[in-house]
Design an enzyme around this catalytic site. Structure first.
Site, short mmCIF file in Angstrom:
data_model
loop_
_atom_site.label_atom_id
_atom_site.label_comp_id
_atom_site.label_asym_id
_atom_site.label_seq_id
_atom_site.Cartn_x
_atom_site.Cartn_y
_atom_site.Cartn_z
N THR A 128 0.79 -1.23 0.00
CA THR A 128 0.00 0.00 0.00
C THR A 128 0.83 1.28 0.00
O THR A 128 0.27 2.37 -0.01
CB THR A 128 -0.97 0.01 1.20
OG1 THR A 128 -0.24 -0.29 2.40
CG2 THR A 128 -2.06 -1.04 1.02
N ASP B 80 7.23 0.43 0.66
CA ASP B 80 7.25 1.45 1.71
C ASP B 80 6.45 1.05 2.95
O ASP B 80 6.78 1.45 4.06
CB ASP B 80 6.67 2.77 1.18
CG ASP B 80 7.57 3.44 0.16
OD1 ASP B 80 8.60 2.85 -0.22
OD2 ASP B 80 7.24 4.56 -0.27
N GLY C 112 12.16 21.09 5.07
CA GLY C 112 12.70 19.74 5.01
C GLY C 112 13.81 19.61 3.98
O GLY C 112 13.60 19.96 2.80
N GLY C 113 14.96 19.11 4.41
CA GLY C 113 16.10 18.97 3.51
C GLY C 113 16.44 17.54 3.17
O GLY C 113 17.61 17.20 2.98
N GLY D 7 9.24 14.28 4.97
CA GLY D 7 9.35 12.84 4.90
C GLY D 7 8.04 12.15 4.57
O GLY D 7 7.01 12.81 4.37
N HIS E 182 37.77 4.09 -20.67
CA HIS E 182 38.31 5.45 -20.70
C HIS E 182 37.94 6.13 -22.01
O HIS E 182 38.02 5.51 -23.07
CB HIS E 182 39.84 5.41 -20.55
CG HIS E 182 40.48 6.75 -20.64
ND1 HIS E 182 40.50 7.63 -19.58
CD2 HIS E 182 41.10 7.38 -21.68
CE1 HIS E 182 41.12 8.73 -19.94
NE2 HIS E 182 41.51 8.60 -21.22
#
Length: 457
Positions: free
Chosen positions: A137, A302, A173-174, A262, A441
């Site tokens: 969910t 989550d 918020g950072g 968050g 490279h």
């Protein structure tokens, strides 16, 4: 007989990938998603923000083209066209996911679903039975009870939908969401301030790299160690009042305020608590095979609180489905290894990493050595960015065994290269092993090779 082999609640990255894997194996799968398949990531998170960030980067490249001998005049940031590009990208990918699920025989219902017990899920008032249930969910934005915030702030979904580029943006918020949006709108010309409670942005990141990220983001003023106390004013002219690190009262006024402190697992209305699922800090508790305490009930993404990243949800879905498919045949073997889940921040400049930071390793009692090298040691990086552009690679390794414990990167293509660093950690390579790898490279990835020779030198 059960109605389905597996019922999946939630159509985000964890849910739809599990449905694809199980459908491919020929299982009868029901995917219940109340909104649009793709979840937060595809619809209002990862993909739309990356679409807009790409537009912002293209705009900045055009403005800075003279450095590379390309002179462009009349460059403008067309927000409505950027939004159209975002919508086209999202629509294409959502359509592709849905088409693939149907091709694999997955039944999709756009209804709210909740687990009501082992092997039982209620969908739009009807209870269906399944041998297995996967709860996926997702998560939702955290809205702290700051006085005056109601009606004066937007979350990430709201900011994605603004009709004009804000002239003045304050981000509370950072973390990843706050930093990416701050970088996006600063690149498009907004005056941006970020107010962060902690002493550094991006707290999951190695502090050496986090401070370099902050220094490398142009046009953003960061206020660290600051606590937001209240908001007031009218929509379009909101004042954010906060206490700074010295205890002084400060204020910023903006036409748009983003709340980005968050996200938290989405548990409400999932039926988890009522069904008897164990909850830990507001998340469904799972073991490393994604099993819950109820037989036949799994949780991924989550909602587990283990790692709130889309690619972590993918991996959890793969682990759960592999174990479901192996039951009765071979012992389940796939498990979640959190130390090898990479992270990526798609700000301008980009950054990525995997494994332990130096402080995390020391907190575990490990004796580690680290080295940081600038990316101007990479010829391609200099050719495409210049010597002064922000870029670095940091390696963290155990001092005795020389096993690599963390690889952290800032600069162009970092998120695209980090999978190789994941492989180094998954295979527990030492610095000596890493030194034997041939890097093409010229590539920016050669910064990892340079760091391997700088450590223990």
């Amino acid at each position: 007989m059960s109605d389905y082999d597996v019922i999946i609640i939630g159509g985000g990255p964890g849910g739809y990938l599990a449905a694809e894997r199980l459908g491919h194996a020929g299982m009868r799968v029901l995917l219940a998603e109340a909104d649009t398949v793709g979840g937060t990531c595809l619809n209002v998170g990862c993909i739309p923000t990356k679409s807009l960030l790409h537009s912002a980067k293209t705009y900045r490249h055009a403005l800075d083209g003279a450095m590379f001998g390309v002179n462009v005049t009349g460059v403008q940031a067309d927000w409505s066209a950027m939004q159209a590009w975002k919508a086209k990208t999202v629509g294409t990918l959502v359509g592709g996911v849905q088409a693939n699920l149907r091709r694999l025989g997955v039944t999709i219902v756009h209804e709210h679903a909740r687990v009501v017990g082992a092997g039982r899920v209620e969908v739009a008032g009807s209870v269906h039975k399944a041998d297995h249930v996967i709860v996926a969910t997702g998560s939702e934005p955290v809205m702290p009870p700051i006085p005056g915030a109601d009606g004066r702030v937007v979350d990430s979904t709201g900011l994605l939908a603004v009709e004009v580029i804000p002239e003045r943006l304050v981000v509370i918020g950072g973390g990843v969401i706050g930093v990416e949006f701050a970088s996006l709108f600063a690149a498009l010309g907004s005056q941006v301030d970020v107010v962060e409670l902690l002493p550094e942005i991006l707290p999951f990141m190695d502090t050496d790299i986090a401070s370099r990220v902050r220094a490398g983001i142009e046009g953003v003023t960061f206020h660290l160690g600051c606590r937001v106390e209240s908001l007031d004013g009218e929509p379009g002219s909101t004042t954010v009042r906060f206490t700074d690190a010295d205890g002084s009262e400060q204020a910023l006024t903006a036409d748009t305020v983003l709340m980005a402190v968050g996200r938290r697992p989405r548990i409400a209305d999932s039926g988890a608590a009522e069904a008897g699922l164990d909850l830990v800090r507001g998340a469904i508790r799972v073991d490393d095979t994604m099993r819950t305490n109820l037989p036949g009930v799994w949780a991924v993404g989550d909602v587990t609180g283990r790692s709130l990243l889309a690619h972590a949800a993918y991996r959890m879905a793969e682990i759960a489905t592999a174990n479901i498919l192996s039951l009765g045949r071979v012992p389940p073997g796939e498990r979640l290894r959190e130390d090898t889940i990479p992270w990526a921040v798609y700000a301008i400049p980009e950054s990525a990493g995997v494994g332990l930071s130096e402080s995390q390793a020391e907190a575990r009692g490990l004796d580690v050595t680290s080295a940081v090298v600038p990316l101007y040691l990479s010829g391609r990086f200099v050719a495409e960015n210049g010597v002064g552009a922000p870029g670095a690679v940091k390696l963290v390794a155990e001092t005795g065994s020389r096993v690599v414990r963390g690889i952290h990167m800032l600069g162009t293509y970092a998120p695209e290269m980090i999978w190789g660093a994941v492989s180094v950690l998954e295979n527990e390579l030492t610095i000596d092993d890493l030194r034997q790898i041939v890097f093409p490279h010229p590539t920016v990835s050669e910064g990892i090779r340079e760091a391997s020779w700088a450590i223990f030198s």
